[in-house]
Design a protein around this motif. Structure first.
Motif, PDB file in Angstrom:
ATOM      1  N   LEU A  10       0.861  -1.178   0.000  1.00 19.19           N
ATOM      2  CA  LEU A  10       0.000   0.000   0.000  1.00 19.19           C
ATOM      3  C   LEU A  10       0.901   1.232   0.000  1.00 19.19           C
ATOM      4  CD1 LEU A  10      -3.194   0.599   2.137  1.00 19.19           C
ATOM      5  CD2 LEU A  10      -1.510   2.414   1.807  1.00 19.19           C
ATOM      6  N   VAL A  11       0.647   2.142  -0.927  1.00 18.22           N
ATOM      7  CA  VAL A  11       1.444   3.360  -1.045  1.00 18.22           C
ATOM      8  C   VAL A  11       0.517   4.553  -0.878  1.00 18.22           C
ATOM      9  CG1 VAL A  11       3.044   4.696  -2.464  1.00 18.22           C
ATOM     10  CG2 VAL A  11       3.016   2.191  -2.644  1.00 18.22           C
ATOM     11  N   THR A  12       0.731   5.346   0.169  1.00 16.19           N
ATOM     12  CA  THR A  12      -0.056   6.569   0.315  1.00 16.19           C
ATOM     13  C   THR A  12       0.526   7.632  -0.613  1.00 16.19           C
ATOM     14  OG1 THR A  12       1.242   7.578   2.107  1.00 16.19           O
ATOM     15  CG2 THR A  12      -0.457   5.981   2.741  1.00 16.19           C
ATOM     16  N   GLY A  13      -0.350   8.437  -1.176  1.00 17.76           N
ATOM     17  CA  GLY A  13       0.125   9.396  -2.173  1.00 17.76           C
ATOM     18  C   GLY A  13       0.741   8.700  -3.357  1.00 17.76           C
ATOM     19  N   GLY A  14       0.232   7.522  -3.691  1.00 13.88           N
ATOM     20  CA  GLY A  14       0.875   6.671  -4.684  1.00 13.88           C
ATOM     21  C   GLY A  14       0.415   6.875  -6.107  1.00 13.88           C
ATOM     22  N   ALA A  15      -0.286   7.987  -6.383  1.00 15.61           N
ATOM     23  CA  ALA A  15      -0.892   8.167  -7.705  1.00 15.61           C
ATOM     24  C   ALA A  15      -0.037   8.972  -8.665  1.00 15.61           C
ATOM     25  CB  ALA A  15      -2.262   8.850  -7.566  1.00 15.61           C
ATOM     26  N   HIS A  16       0.915   9.743  -8.146  1.00 13.44           N
ATOM     27  CA  HIS A  16       1.652  10.612  -9.068  1.00 13.44           C
ATOM     28  C   HIS A  16       3.058  10.876  -8.552  1.00 13.44           C
ATOM     29  CE1 HIS A  16       0.614  13.729  -6.141  1.00 13.44           C
ATOM     30  NE2 HIS A  16      -0.634  13.352  -6.261  1.00 13.44           N
ATOM     31  N   GLU A  28       6.234  -4.098 -10.156  1.00 15.36           N
ATOM     32  CA  GLU A  28       7.231  -4.829 -10.938  1.00 15.36           C
ATOM     33  C   GLU A  28       7.883  -5.937 -10.110  1.00 15.36           C
ATOM     34  OE1 GLU A  28       9.930  -1.882 -12.313  1.00 15.36           O
ATOM     35  OE2 GLU A  28       8.679  -1.295 -14.038  1.00 15.36           O
ATOM     36  N   MET A  29       7.982  -5.716  -8.805  1.00 10.02           N
ATOM     37  CA  MET A  29       8.541  -6.745  -7.923  1.00 10.02           C
ATOM     38  C   MET A  29       7.553  -7.872  -7.672  1.00 10.02           C
ATOM     39  SD  MET A  29      10.468  -4.326  -5.093  1.00 10.02           S
ATOM     40  CE  MET A  29      11.088  -5.715  -4.127  1.00 10.02           C
ATOM     41  N   GLY A  30       6.294  -7.698  -8.091  1.00 11.00           N
ATOM     42  CA  GLY A  30       5.297  -8.739  -7.941  1.00 11.00           C
ATOM     43  C   GLY A  30       4.272  -8.492  -6.861  1.00 11.00           C
ATOM     44  N   TYR A  31       4.325  -7.328  -6.213  1.00  7.71           N
ATOM     45  CA  TYR A  31       3.354  -7.038  -5.162  1.00  7.71           C
ATOM     46  C   TYR A  31       2.020  -6.589  -5.758  1.00  7.71           C
ATOM     47  CZ  TYR A  31       6.943  -7.166  -1.542  1.00  7.71           C
ATOM     48  OH  TYR A  31       7.928  -7.567  -0.674  1.00  7.71           O
ATOM     49  N   ASN A  32       0.932  -7.155  -5.250  1.00  7.67           N
ATOM     50  CA  ASN A  32      -0.364  -6.544  -5.495  1.00  7.67           C
ATOM     51  C   ASN A  32      -0.341  -5.148  -4.876  1.00  7.67           C
ATOM     52  OD1 ASN A  32      -1.430  -8.910  -6.731  1.00  7.67           O
ATOM     53  ND2 ASN A  32      -1.842  -9.764  -4.707  1.00  7.67           N
ATOM     54  N   LEU A  33      -1.171  -4.258  -5.407  1.00 11.65           N
ATOM     55  CA  LEU A  33      -0.982  -2.850  -5.094  1.00 11.65           C
ATOM     56  C   LEU A  33      -2.273  -2.175  -4.656  1.00 11.65           C
ATOM     57  CD1 LEU A  33       1.141  -0.525  -5.224  1.00 11.65           C
ATOM     58  CD2 LEU A  33       0.364  -0.123  -7.569  1.00 11.65           C
ATOM     59  N   VAL A  34      -2.174  -1.405  -3.573  1.00 12.21           N
ATOM     60  CA  VAL A  34      -3.242  -0.497  -3.149  1.00 12.21           C
ATOM     61  C   VAL A  34      -2.689   0.918  -3.280  1.00 12.21           C
ATOM     62  CG1 VAL A  34      -4.805   0.207  -1.316  1.00 12.21           C
ATOM     63  CG2 VAL A  34      -4.135  -2.209  -1.531  1.00 12.21           C
ATOM     64  N   VAL A  35      -3.294   1.691  -4.161  1.00  7.68           N
ATOM     65  CA  VAL A  35      -2.868   3.069  -4.396  1.00  7.68           C
ATOM     66  C   VAL A  35      -3.803   3.994  -3.625  1.00  7.68           C
ATOM     67  CG1 VAL A  35      -2.505   4.878  -6.117  1.00  7.68           C
ATOM     68  CG2 VAL A  35      -1.964   2.492  -6.672  1.00  7.68           C
ATOM     69  N   ASN A  36      -3.277   4.622  -2.608  1.00  3.04           N
ATOM     70  CA  ASN A  36      -4.060   5.614  -1.866  1.00  3.04           C
ATOM     71  C   ASN A  36      -3.947   6.970  -2.547  1.00  3.04           C
ATOM     72  OD1 ASN A  36      -3.108   7.933   0.353  1.00  3.04           O
ATOM     73  ND2 ASN A  36      -5.210   7.197   0.578  1.00  3.04           N
ATOM     74  N   TYR A  37      -5.060   7.689  -2.613  1.00  2.00           N
ATOM     75  CA  TYR A  37      -5.056   9.043  -3.143  1.00  2.00           C
ATOM     76  C   TYR A  37      -6.057   9.871  -2.358  1.00  2.00           C
ATOM     77  CZ  TYR A  37      -9.526   8.042  -5.435  1.00  2.00           C
ATOM     78  OH  TYR A  37     -10.849   7.725  -5.666  1.00  2.00           O
ATOM     79  N   HIS A  38      -5.886  11.187  -2.423  1.00  2.00           N
ATOM     80  CA  HIS A  38      -6.831  12.089  -1.763  1.00  2.00           C
ATOM     81  C   HIS A  38      -7.796  12.672  -2.778  1.00  2.00           C
ATOM     82  CE1 HIS A  38      -7.661  16.028   0.596  1.00  2.00           C
ATOM     83  NE2 HIS A  38      -8.604  15.134   0.804  1.00  2.00           N
ATOM     84  N   SER A  39      -7.259  13.341  -3.813  1.00  4.78           N
ATOM     85  CA  SER A  39      -8.123  13.982  -4.812  1.00  4.78           C
ATOM     86  C   SER A  39      -7.751  13.617  -6.246  1.00  4.78           C
ATOM     87  CB  SER A  39      -8.072  15.509  -4.637  1.00  4.78           C
ATOM     88  OG  SER A  39      -6.748  15.987  -4.748  1.00  4.78           O
ATOM     89  N   SER A  40      -6.669  12.855  -6.438  1.00  8.15           N
ATOM     90  CA  SER A  40      -6.185  12.541  -7.791  1.00  8.15           C
ATOM     91  C   SER A  40      -6.764  11.222  -8.281  1.00  8.15           C
ATOM     92  CB  SER A  40      -4.654  12.499  -7.803  1.00  8.15           C
ATOM     93  OG  SER A  40      -4.099  13.694  -7.315  1.00  8.15           O
ATOM     94  N   ASP A  42      -8.221  10.290 -11.155  1.00  6.48           N
ATOM     95  CA  ASP A  42      -7.831   9.851 -12.492  1.00  6.48           C
ATOM     96  C   ASP A  42      -6.393   9.338 -12.508  1.00  6.48           C
ATOM     97  OD1 ASP A  42     -10.342  10.539 -13.397  1.00  6.48           O
ATOM     98  OD2 ASP A  42      -9.718  12.464 -14.254  1.00  6.48           O
ATOM     99  N   ALA A  43      -5.499  10.049 -11.836  1.00  9.55           N
ATOM    100  CA  ALA A  43      -4.102   9.621 -11.787  1.00  9.55           C
ATOM    101  C   ALA A  43      -3.970   8.291 -11.055  1.00  9.55           C
ATOM    102  CB  ALA A  43      -3.245  10.691 -11.114  1.00  9.55           C
ATOM    103  N   ALA A  44      -4.749   8.117  -9.993  1.00  7.02           N
ATOM    104  CA  ALA A  44      -4.704   6.865  -9.244  1.00  7.02           C
ATOM    105  C   ALA A  44      -5.170   5.699 -10.107  1.00  7.02           C
ATOM    106  CB  ALA A  44      -5.558   6.974  -7.986  1.00  7.02           C
ATOM    107  N   GLN A  45      -6.252   5.913 -10.869  1.00  5.95           N
ATOM    108  CA  GLN A  45      -6.743   4.838 -11.729  1.00  5.95           C
ATOM    109  C   GLN A  45      -5.743   4.513 -12.825  1.00  5.95           C
ATOM    110  OE1 GLN A  45      -9.510   2.937 -11.119  1.00  5.95           O
ATOM    111  NE2 GLN A  45      -8.519   1.687 -12.701  1.00  5.95           N
ATOM    112  N   ALA A  46      -5.081   5.530 -13.353  1.00  2.27           N
ATOM    113  CA  ALA A  46      -4.057   5.290 -14.377  1.00  2.27           C
ATOM    114  C   ALA A  46      -2.915   4.460 -13.803  1.00  2.27           C
ATOM    115  CB  ALA A  46      -3.540   6.618 -14.922  1.00  2.27           C
ATOM    116  N   THR A  47      -2.520   4.756 -12.568  1.00  3.03           N
ATOM    117  CA  THR A  47      -1.465   3.982 -11.925  1.00  3.03           C
ATOM    118  C   THR A  47      -1.907   2.540 -11.707  1.00  3.03           C
ATOM    119  OG1 THR A  47      -0.656   5.974 -10.822  1.00  3.03           O
ATOM    120  CG2 THR A  47       0.054   3.871  -9.915  1.00  3.03           C
TER     121      THR A  47
END
Length: 253
Positions: A10-16, A28-40, A42-47
């Protein structure tokens, strides 16, 4: 099959910006990913889409990390989806200026609540499951202002210094099963409005006389994920910016 197969980050602020680079490096290392975002959103979904293209499962979750109830809801969603969060990267930050003395108490509180309280809330919500599994990694993203004050960035500098202190305290409290470290990036990604003169001036402050890149930070993340005998420490990735001023001492004597 990678060593991270079936594990989750899980990465906070992980969208940009650097947060996105860290998110995708973990994917890339193989981890499933939780992207935390506050207001971004679209950027979070792209990530998330880019992470899925790398062959892992991924999801974006909106939460203001300064809000403990929102953080708990985000962590509950992540744990319900993946069962555990094995790697947490506290990357969310607010880079706002503030004078001192000031009447702008709101900015002071907002910046420090993200840097210090936010990292505390997310770590506090996820640490019990890590301790239950007797394994976990927390990485906090600080910067040089944790050591060196920056004019008009009082809240930011105090927030990063507090986060560095929290890193060491959590390493103590969560040992021996959860490792907690920090990374202090220097000039690795210029702001969108940087001009060539500004970029040259920043490069000149480093011992290596150049900018780095987000990849330098992601290599540090990979190292701290894999270095299972390192905890309570901070890895500075700044091209020697922290000590660049020392080159001028001899010339002034």
């Amino acid at each position: 099959m990678t060593e991270a197969q079936g594990k989750t980050a899980l990465v906070t602020g992980g969208a940009h910006r650097v947060g996105k680079a860290i998110s995708l490096a973990l994917a890339e290392m193989g981890y499933n990913l939780v992207v935390n975002y506050h207001s971004s959103a679209d950027a979070a979904q792209a990530t998330v889409d880019e992470a899925r293209d790398l062959g892992v499962d991924a999801m974006a979750v909106q939460a203001d990390v300064a809000d403990p109830a929102a953080v708990q809801e985000m962590c509950d969603i992540a744990l319900a989806r993946f069962g555990a969060v094995d790697v947490l990267v506290n990357s969310a930050s607010l880079f706002d200026k503030i004078d001192f003395p000031t009447d702008d108490i709101e900015t002071w509180q907002r910046v420090t609540r993200i840097s210090i309280d936010g990292a505390f809330y997310v770590s506090n919500a996820l640490a019990p499951r890590m301790l239950e599994l007797r394994a976990g990694i927390i990485i906090n993203i600080v910067d040089l202002s944790a050591w060196i004050p920056w004019p008009r960035f009082t809240a930011h500098a105090v927030g990063k210094a507090g986060l560095l202190g929290l890193t060491r305290q959590m390493a103590l409290e969560l040992a021996p099963h959860v490792r907690v470290n920090a990374i202090a990036p220097g000039p690795v990604l210029p702001p969108p409005n940087a001009d060539p003169q500004q970029m040259a001036a920043v490069a000149a402050r480093t011992l290596l006389e150049r900018w780095g890149s987000p990849a330098d930070v992601t290599r540090a993340v990979r190292y701290l994920v894999e270095a299972d005998f390192v905890t309570g420490d901070v890895l500075t990735v700044d091209g020697g910016e922290r000590f660049g001023h020392a080159r001028h001492f001899g010339a002034s004597q």
